[in-house]
Design a protein around this motif. Sequence first.
Motif, PDB file in Angstrom:
ATOM      1  N   LYS A  95       0.822  -1.218   0.000  1.00  0.00           N
ATOM      2  CA  LYS A  95       0.000   0.000   0.000  1.00  0.00           C
ATOM      3  C   LYS A  95       0.853   1.265   0.000  1.00  0.00           C
ATOM      4  CE  LYS A  95      -3.709  -2.577   0.636  1.00  0.00           C
ATOM      5  NZ  LYS A  95      -3.174  -3.581  -0.320  1.00  0.00           N
ATOM      6  N   ALA A  96       1.968   1.229  -0.709  1.00  0.00           N
ATOM      7  CA  ALA A  96       2.837   2.405  -0.794  1.00  0.00           C
ATOM      8  C   ALA A  96       3.588   2.352  -2.112  1.00  0.00           C
ATOM      9  CB  ALA A  96       3.834   2.422   0.355  1.00  0.00           C
ATOM     10  N   VAL A  97       3.892   3.514  -2.658  1.00  0.00           N
ATOM     11  CA  VAL A  97       4.689   3.569  -3.881  1.00  0.00           C
ATOM     12  C   VAL A  97       6.138   3.268  -3.519  1.00  0.00           C
ATOM     13  CG1 VAL A  97       5.390   5.044  -5.802  1.00  0.00           C
ATOM     14  CG2 VAL A  97       3.145   5.332  -4.769  1.00  0.00           C
ATOM     15  N   PRO A  98       6.798   2.338  -4.227  1.00  0.00           N
ATOM     16  CA  PRO A  98       8.183   2.027  -3.862  1.00  0.00           C
ATOM     17  C   PRO A  98       9.110   3.217  -4.098  1.00  0.00           C
ATOM     18  CG  PRO A  98       7.584   0.960  -5.918  1.00  0.00           C
ATOM     19  CD  PRO A  98       6.329   1.532  -5.357  1.00  0.00           C
ATOM     20  N   ASP A  99       9.990   3.487  -3.139  1.00  0.00           N
ATOM     21  CA  ASP A  99      10.996   4.527  -3.340  1.00  0.00           C
ATOM     22  C   ASP A  99      12.209   3.908  -4.031  1.00  0.00           C
ATOM     23  OD1 ASP A  99      12.063   3.022  -1.334  1.00  0.00           O
ATOM     24  OD2 ASP A  99      11.939   4.577   0.202  1.00  0.00           O
ATOM     25  N   ALA A 100      13.209   4.743  -4.345  1.00  0.00           N
ATOM     26  CA  ALA A 100      14.373   4.238  -5.070  1.00  0.00           C
ATOM     27  C   ALA A 100      15.122   3.186  -4.263  1.00  0.00           C
ATOM     28  CB  ALA A 100      15.305   5.387  -5.431  1.00  0.00           C
ATOM     29  N   ALA A 101      15.159   3.363  -2.940  1.00  0.00           N
ATOM     30  CA  ALA A 101      15.868   2.380  -2.115  1.00  0.00           C
ATOM     31  C   ALA A 101      15.218   1.009  -2.242  1.00  0.00           C
ATOM     32  CB  ALA A 101      15.881   2.832  -0.660  1.00  0.00           C
ATOM     33  N   ALA A 102      13.879   0.975  -2.289  1.00  0.00           N
ATOM     34  CA  ALA A 102      13.181  -0.298  -2.464  1.00  0.00           C
ATOM     35  C   ALA A 102      13.505  -0.893  -3.839  1.00  0.00           C
ATOM     36  CB  ALA A 102      11.680  -0.093  -2.325  1.00  0.00           C
TER      37      ALA A 102
END
Lengths: 296, 373
Positions: free
Chosen positions: B294-301
């Motif tokens: 339920k979250a947009v992945p950030d670059a770290a992900a």
Amino acid sequence: MGVLVQQLLNVAQLGAVYALIALGYSMVYGIIRLINFAHGDIFMLGGFIGLLIGVRLPWLPVYVMMPLAMILTALAGVLVERVAYRRLRNANRMSVVITTLGVGIFLENLVRLTVGPETRQIRSGMPTASVAWLQGHLGVYVTWDKVLIILVSFSLMAILWLVVNRTLVGTAMRAVADNKDVVPLMGVNLNLIIAGTFAIGSALAAAGGIFYGQAYALDPYMGIDLGWKAFIAAVIGGIGSIEGAVLGSFLLAGVEVATVAYLSSNLKNGIAFGLLILLLLVWPWGIMGKPGMRKV
Amino acid sequence: MKSALLLPILLVLSGCKPKGDELKIGVSAPLTGDISALGQSTRNAITLVQEEASAGLTLGGRQMKVRFIVEDDENKPESTATVFQKLISQDKVVAIIGSQSSKCSNAGAPIAEAARIPQVTPWSTNPNVTKGRKFIFRACFIDPFQGRVVAQFATGRLKSRTAAVVFDVASDYNKGIAEVFRDEFTRLGGRIVGFETYNTKDTDFSAQLTKVKGANPEVLFLPNYFNEVPLQVQQARKLGLTATILGGDGWDNPELVKLGGAVMDGAYFSNHYSPDADSPVARTFIAKYTARFKAVPDAAAALTYDSARLLLQAVATAGKADPRAIRDALAATSGFQGVTGAISFAGTGDPVKGAVVIRIEKGKFVFDSAVNP
């Protein structure tokens, strides 16, 4: 000119926050010769209590939220004294110091577990527009929340000064500070006076924590660094002295800001603390402190 | 008597039953501490890879289960060193993913290198992490490239001639990228009118920003982490600073706009990928991640996901659970299709890949432009 005034206002705001914390260190030390290293974390706790009240009861205006948070934090401070410090009042100094450090770590982790480790800000609803007069006449951008923080801090400190110097409770506190073994014989309830000292110190720290959370940000570990700085400010001013704690706080904030403004931001902590060590070499009791005159 | 007692204890401590059918990969992540939001993305990405690899790997005719061991390094170098030591000597992992920040990877890398265990860091962009080391790799570009991208963006697209930088001098990442930006911006004909520092965990930047305000720059570069940047921008705006705000990939976390709100609108930052990236791998990953967490992945992900898959591919190529063979397979990687673009290692642990510039609009990250090396 504008930049100088702006920097002075930065000093006033930072110094006010340091002073609200330093007063707690100074009062507790003045009364029972205890350096409460958990005090920085009480400041942090106060900020988070304010945050939680703001989140749960968002319709509550800031002038209600703040006293409420201060009262709750005062209770927490009294609880810490009752549970962790009272039994150790006559124990050796090392045990007491270690206990205060332990209480601090406990509070940090308690807040981290219940609220989470993220950086948070208190949305206060205080006006964030710049003061038009200052902007027009001096070219200085000062937002109203900054002005309010400075004014409220100074008022709180003035009230504290009046309580200590002009009321019966204050007289009793000063008497305990002078000799805590004889004063109870005069019918003064020692435990009540000490609890009151912790309550006042914690309430002021809570005010500082809330201001800090509005002007800057809250995180569960912020009490460590700020606590150390406020403690150092109290020592510089002369620990045990109320005026000294305030003076030391503004001095520390002033040296920090001046280093950034006129030397290099790289040197901020190095120069600030180097100067303070020098000051203490010349003035070992702190600016407003009195040399101990205890007989052997 | 004493030794009779000691022996069973030692056996327990050394984990007496060696499990040969498990491929263990260590993960060092900031699960708590100042950038714990990023530790959560790391854990989410690893969870996805773990599920995808549930079938296991067949190595040398033997079926092996894949197990990721995620440890908390608190984003502290000293804790990272402990985590690396524990993963290598106690868990006997064949490779390590992590850590995220450069200062932590810099603390872990010498340990992995000495133990000859391959390490893939997803997000550490500081050049020193891989420099002179044979077993250390990364899935991201490095700071000199990123610093140049931002400086070129500032002078090119924004046409600015003066810039100021405020950065955390206690962190390898912030310091490195600030210095590259300064040099490149000057080389391109611009003038640096402020180069101010602070220390990790500081929250009052007014003295530095007041000084910057006095110099009145056209752009303000804040190569710092997402948990501090909103405070810096808020304080800058309260002081009447009107410069365009720029940043680096350390900004990329939803916390940035959650904490900063509208004040972050109109700022730009360089990043590894954009959440509206359009490759089949990226689209699948973003859809899966969004549905699951339920979250947009950030670059770290995204980079952690790429690192883990890169590593698993290297293990499969090596054909055995041997750290040295895995290292050689990693080094030979060419044209790996990741969420954050194609990854090839050309003789060093630093991949050759591009960057994107993202603009913040109404609290959303929007793709602005792409830059290729």
